[in-house]
Design a protein around this motif. Structure first.
Motif, PDB file in Angstrom:
ATOM      1  N   LEU A 163       0.803  -1.317  -0.060  1.00 58.49           N
ATOM      2  CA  LEU A 163      -0.047   0.055  -0.113  1.00 58.49           C
ATOM      3  C   LEU A 163       0.844   1.498  -0.166  1.00 58.49           C
ATOM      4  CD1 LEU A 163      -2.703   1.440   0.239  1.00 58.49           C
ATOM      5  CD2 LEU A 163      -2.682   1.102   2.545  1.00 58.49           C
ATOM      6  N   PRO A 164       1.221   1.770  -1.262  1.00 60.87           N
ATOM      7  CA  PRO A 164       2.396   2.856  -1.296  1.00 60.87           C
ATOM      8  C   PRO A 164       1.779   4.115  -0.789  1.00 60.87           C
ATOM      9  CG  PRO A 164       1.204   2.462  -3.196  1.00 60.87           C
ATOM     10  CD  PRO A 164       0.578   1.632  -2.580  1.00 60.87           C
ATOM     11  N   ASN A 165       2.895   4.933  -0.620  1.00 62.92           N
ATOM     12  CA  ASN A 165       2.408   6.327  -0.421  1.00 62.92           C
ATOM     13  C   ASN A 165       1.973   7.154  -1.754  1.00 62.92           C
ATOM     14  OD1 ASN A 165       3.408   6.295   2.285  1.00 62.92           O
ATOM     15  ND2 ASN A 165       5.627   6.861   1.914  1.00 62.92           N
ATOM     16  N   GLY A 166       1.219   8.277  -1.297  1.00 64.05           N
ATOM     17  CA  GLY A 166       0.656   8.760  -2.563  1.00 64.05           C
ATOM     18  C   GLY A 166       1.220  10.346  -2.826  1.00 64.05           C
ATOM     19  N   ILE A 167       0.973  10.710  -3.813  1.00 62.12           N
ATOM     20  CA  ILE A 167       1.569  12.085  -4.549  1.00 62.12           C
ATOM     21  C   ILE A 167       0.705  12.490  -5.554  1.00 62.12           C
ATOM     22  CG2 ILE A 167       2.853  11.181  -6.603  1.00 62.12           C
ATOM     23  CD1 ILE A 167       5.123  13.111  -5.493  1.00 62.12           C
ATOM     24  N   ASP A 168       0.624  13.916  -5.769  1.00 59.02           N
ATOM     25  CA  ASP A 168      -0.092  14.488  -6.597  1.00 59.02           C
ATOM     26  C   ASP A 168       1.017  15.027  -7.708  1.00 59.02           C
ATOM     27  OD1 ASP A 168      -1.476  16.184  -8.573  1.00 59.02           O
ATOM     28  OD2 ASP A 168      -2.102  17.698  -6.947  1.00 59.02           O
ATOM     29  N   PRO A 169       0.993  14.205  -8.989  1.00 55.43           N
ATOM     30  CA  PRO A 169       2.208  14.631  -9.861  1.00 55.43           C
ATOM     31  C   PRO A 169       2.218  15.850 -10.485  1.00 55.43           C
ATOM     32  CG  PRO A 169       1.365  12.352 -10.196  1.00 55.43           C
ATOM     33  CD  PRO A 169       0.481  13.012  -9.290  1.00 55.43           C
ATOM     34  N   ALA A 170       1.212  16.430 -10.550  1.00 61.04           N
ATOM     35  CA  ALA A 170       0.942  17.725 -11.250  1.00 61.04           C
ATOM     36  C   ALA A 170       1.448  18.815 -10.379  1.00 61.04           C
ATOM     37  CB  ALA A 170      -0.432  18.048 -11.673  1.00 61.04           C
ATOM     38  N   ALA A 171       1.464  18.659  -9.149  1.00 66.93           N
ATOM     39  CA  ALA A 171       2.020  19.663  -8.277  1.00 66.93           C
ATOM     40  C   ALA A 171       3.358  19.864  -8.173  1.00 66.93           C
ATOM     41  CB  ALA A 171       1.453  19.332  -6.738  1.00 66.93           C
ATOM     42  N   TRP A 172       4.209  18.864  -8.815  1.00 72.26           N
ATOM     43  CA  TRP A 172       5.475  18.859  -8.686  1.00 72.26           C
ATOM     44  C   TRP A 172       6.158  19.173 -10.242  1.00 72.26           C
ATOM     45  CZ3 TRP A 172       8.189  19.161  -4.318  1.00 72.26           C
ATOM     46  CH2 TRP A 172       7.735  18.738  -3.269  1.00 72.26           C
ATOM     47  N   LEU A 173       5.440  19.237 -11.147  1.00 65.72           N
ATOM     48  CA  LEU A 173       5.798  19.291 -12.616  1.00 65.72           C
ATOM     49  C   LEU A 173       5.657  21.060 -12.939  1.00 65.72           C
ATOM     50  CD1 LEU A 173       6.839  18.235 -15.079  1.00 65.72           C
ATOM     51  CD2 LEU A 173       4.672  17.840 -15.927  1.00 65.72           C
TER      52      LEU A 173
END
Length: 367
Positions: A163-173
């Motif tokens: 059960l991995p950690n999550g991220i908002d990819p668009a927030a970092w690009l």
């Protein structure tokens, strides 16, 4: 669903577990669930907390405090918890108590392990056997394939999901920043021994000696090793080539990643590697250790490179400095292809684990 997140460590203490629990509970609340956090970490609470926080435990120093079983059960009853998500590292007294009580309070329970147990498997196996943890009616998970393997070993083969950690990819690009000067290598970590900042620093020294004036590095993060690292850089005469920023807020880290060329994750006992994933989402190629949690989202030769030793790390980065086209190709791939560990996927995976935990409780009732 009313979901209780139980964690020994939480905000205002800063760390990977603290931020992930906050972000997961907040995202679940936005998706329509009712979430709250139960922790032994003292306040103060922020003026506008994203989710309610219940702080338990006797007075003391730090987040690890004695919490009586009946106190935790009372909180779960009063808040009418329908699922419990327990967040464990290794030494997590409150979280371990919550997992142990799963069969008594009748709440479907998922136990997420956020750390690598490889170096403490004998201790964890002894504790798990003493407590009968493999027989608890909980659904076991860990944040990466590597972390799950060690937990499975410590629990004598008990199934352990990822059960991995999550991220908002668009927030970092962010839009790419025009490059000026030599390539920039960046790394973000707590300056503690297990993150291996000193071996990384020595690797950077070797790169500077092999490629004088052709590489610069920025290391972000705070911790007890920071003064020693500053002294090492001064002694090596490389204050112009290697910069230590200390802790930075997220928006400054995003700006730094947008202007960098390569991210390096030196820890071989990295359970997940959220900072490396943030860099990958920002479009940076990543060099990380093989067998760490980073390998779940960095495919060798596609998103970056996986190495087996510090010497291989130096030789890999050295080769990339001599092959800017290869570095640019991987950066282009990372900017164009969204990694699979985004929040929608993680929220769906959590729902799957809660359903599995509910089936375990149903089987307990029927037995």
């Amino acid at each position: 669903m009313r979901i209780a997140h139980v964690t020994d460590v939480y905000l205002p203490r800063l760390g990977g577990v603290e931020l992930q629990v906050r972000d997961l509970a907040t995202r679940q609340a936005s998706a329509g669930h009712t979430t709250f956090v139960v922790t032994a970490t003292p306040g103060p609470d922020p003026d506008d907390p994203p989710v309610p926080v219940v702080r338990l435990g006797a007075p003391g120093v730090g987040p690890y405090r004695a919490v009586r079983d009946h106190e935790l059960c009372r909180v779960l009853r009063e808040h009418r918890a329908e699922a419990m998500h327990v967040h464990v590292s290794a030494f997590s007294p409150l979280a371990w108590s919550a997992a142990r009580l799963a069969g008594l309070h009748g709440v479907p329970t998922v136990v997420s392990v956020h750390s690598m147990w490889h170096d403490v498997i004998p201790v964890m196996r002894w504790y798990a056997r003493r407590r009968g943890a493999a027989r608890w009616p909980v659904d076991w998970a860990a944040v990466s394939t590597a972390a799950a393997a060690a937990v499975r070993d410590a629990l004598d083969g008990t199934p352990v999901a990822v059960l991995p950690n999550g991220i908002d990819p668009a927030a970092w690009l962010a839009p790419p920043v025009p490059r000026d000067g030599p390539p920039t290598v960046v790394s973000v970590m707590r300056m503690v021994r297990r993150k291996r900042p000193r071996p990384l620093l020595h690797a950077l020294f070797a790169l500077h000696h092999a490629h004088p004036g052709r590489v610069r590095a920025v290391l972000v993060g705070d911790g007890p090793l920071l003064p020693r690292l500053r002294a090492d850089i001064a002694a090596a005469g490389l204050t112009a080539g290697v910069r230590l920023t200390g802790a930075l807020p997220r928006h400054e880290i995003r700006a730094l990643l947008a202007a960098a060329d390569l991210y390096v994750a030196p820890a071989h006992r990295e359970s997940f590697g959220i900072a490396a994933l943030e860099a990958r989402c920002a479009g940076l190629p990543v060099v990380a250790r093989r067998g760490s949690g980073v390998a779940d989202f960095i495919e060798h030769g596609v998103d970056g490179w996986l190495v087996g030793s510090d010497a291989e790390l130096v030789s890999t980065v050295s080769g990339l400095l001599a092959s800017p086209g290869l570095l640019a190709d991987v950066a282009g791939h990372n900017r164009a292809v969204v990694p699979h560990l985004h929040w929608d996927a993680v929220l769906a995976a959590a729902e799957t684990r809660y359903a599995a935990a509910a089936r375990l409780q149903d089987a307990l009732v029927r037995a």
